[in-house]
Write an enzyme that holds these catalytic residues in place. Structure first.
Site, short mmCIF file in Angstrom:
data_model
loop_
_atom_site.label_atom_id
_atom_site.label_comp_id
_atom_site.label_asym_id
_atom_site.label_seq_id
_atom_site.Cartn_x
_atom_site.Cartn_y
_atom_site.Cartn_z
N TYR A 216 0.84 -1.20 0.00
CA TYR A 216 0.00 0.00 0.00
C TYR A 216 0.88 1.26 0.00
O TYR A 216 0.66 2.18 -0.79
CB TYR A 216 -0.91 0.01 1.22
CG TYR A 216 -1.81 1.22 1.27
CD1 TYR A 216 -2.96 1.28 0.49
CD2 TYR A 216 -1.50 2.31 2.07
CE1 TYR A 216 -3.78 2.40 0.51
CE2 TYR A 216 -2.31 3.43 2.10
CZ TYR A 216 -3.45 3.48 1.32
OH TYR A 216 -4.26 4.60 1.32
N LYS A 220 1.51 4.24 -3.12
CA LYS A 220 1.36 5.68 -2.94
C LYS A 220 2.67 6.42 -3.25
O LYS A 220 2.64 7.55 -3.74
CB LYS A 220 0.91 5.98 -1.51
CG LYS A 220 -0.47 5.42 -1.15
CD LYS A 220 -1.55 6.00 -2.04
CE LYS A 220 -2.94 5.55 -1.59
NZ LYS A 220 -4.02 6.14 -2.42
#
Length: 345
Positions: A216, A220
């Protein structure tokens, strides 16, 4: 105002950043006295059927937004959300349009609909994202799901929207596009940074072992590095692009797959440290309405311009940024992204 890329780096002790974000800073909720009127304005929010997307949509409607496009994968869930959102502003127009962030075809169709249907677009929040606990491949693209949705599909949607936003806003009031990011981009290890080619290495657990929290954060980070480069090719007079970190927030869908003992720990963390969803969503609204051209290409945290991930400033970061840019341009070449970006310069 100093841009994110020129600011001093985050402190090495990241716990201090986390503690400040979650326990010392209180995000103010938006009010009509704080922000300009949104009468006559049009906004698009992806993933607006629940969590932060839904709440940011509700807040914009309470500020007088006239027309909202709820972009969601499930029309049924979108319609249910729209019925609730209508309570915040009965006179507003709320449309529910399908957008599957795992499908390049769906993204292209959505942008075409924006172009042909909307006479103006003032604000866009690209909020749709995933935090899968298990490794998975998007069937339509062959890429790992988090990288596909959080990075590749998000930047494709952003690029395709650029000329549409430029055409449907005015130079004195350029459209604002806020892309949801995360301070976890600062903490990820990015162990496959030297793999060549880079992007396919995320699709093979033999090359890059699966770690959901790492994945995750790195999804980003890739987005952050790409967008900083993208904004070098886009004038803030045409479209203002910034990124926002809502902080650790309860009531979102990111933890939907958590189970077992992990669920107990996750819920405990939510109770102790996470922000209420309305406070997290208020950071979205502030990124759109509280910041202008000075925020172009910047990362916003706690409603203020903040530093980029420390990795950006390193020699490896510079190399990775260039590699990410080149491979992403190649991956998305079917949509003529190079030509679109050139048209914005």
């Amino acid at each position: 105002m100093v841009a994110s890329k020129n600011m001093p780096r985050f402190p090495d002790n990241f716990f201090k950043v986390f503690w400040n974000n979650q326990f010392r800073v209180k995000i103010e909720l938006p009010t009509r006295s704080k922000y300009p009127s949104l009468a006559g304005k049009v906004a698009i929010i992806t993933g607006a059927n629940s969590g932060l997307g839904f709440e940011s949509a509700r807040q914009l409607l309470t500020l007088g937004l006239s027309h909202l496009v709820v972009a969601v994968r499930s029309i049924e869930k979108g319609n249910a959300a729209a019925s609730k959102l209508k309570l915040a502003s009965p006179k507003a127009t709320i449309d529910v349009w399908q957008l599957d962030m795992e499908s390049y075809d769906s993204i292209q169709s959505f942008v075409k609909k924006c172009d042909t249907t909307l006479s103006r677009i003032d604000y866009v929040i690209l909020n749709a994202g995933v935090g899968p606990l298990r490794f998975g491949i998007s069937s339509s693209t062959g890429h790992e799901t988090a990288i596909q949705v959080n990075f590749l599909s998000t930047v494709l949607l952003a690029i395709l929207l650029l000329p549409v936003l430029k055409a449907k806003s005015t130079r004195d009031m350029p459209a604002h596009m806020t892309i949801v990011n995360s301070v976890l981009a600062h903490t990820c290890k990015f162990p496959n940074r030297d793999q060549r080619p880079l992007l396919p290495s995320f699709d093979d657990t033999k090359i890059t072992p699966w770690d959901p929290s790492e994945r995750y954060g790195v999804s980003k980070l890739l987005t952050q590095l790409f967008l900083v480069e993208l904004t070098e090719h886009v004038k803030s007079d045409d479209v203002i692009i910034n990124m926002v970190d809502p902080g650790a927030t309860k009531g979102t869908g990111l933890g939907r797959d958590v189970g077992g003992m992990l669920l107990i720990g996750y819920k405990l963390f939510q109770v102790i440290a996470a922000r209420p969803v309305d406070r997290g969503a208020a950071t979205y609204v502030d990124a759109l309405l509280g910041h202008g051209k000075e925020s172009h290409g910047c990362f916003l945290m706690n409603t203020e311009i903040a530093p980029l991930a420390t990795f950006y400033h390193t020699a490896d970061g510079k190399k990775a940024t260039q590699q990410i840019w080149e491979e992403t341009m190649k991956e998305l070449s079917f949509a003529h992204v190079k030509e679109i970006i050139a048209s914005m310069e």
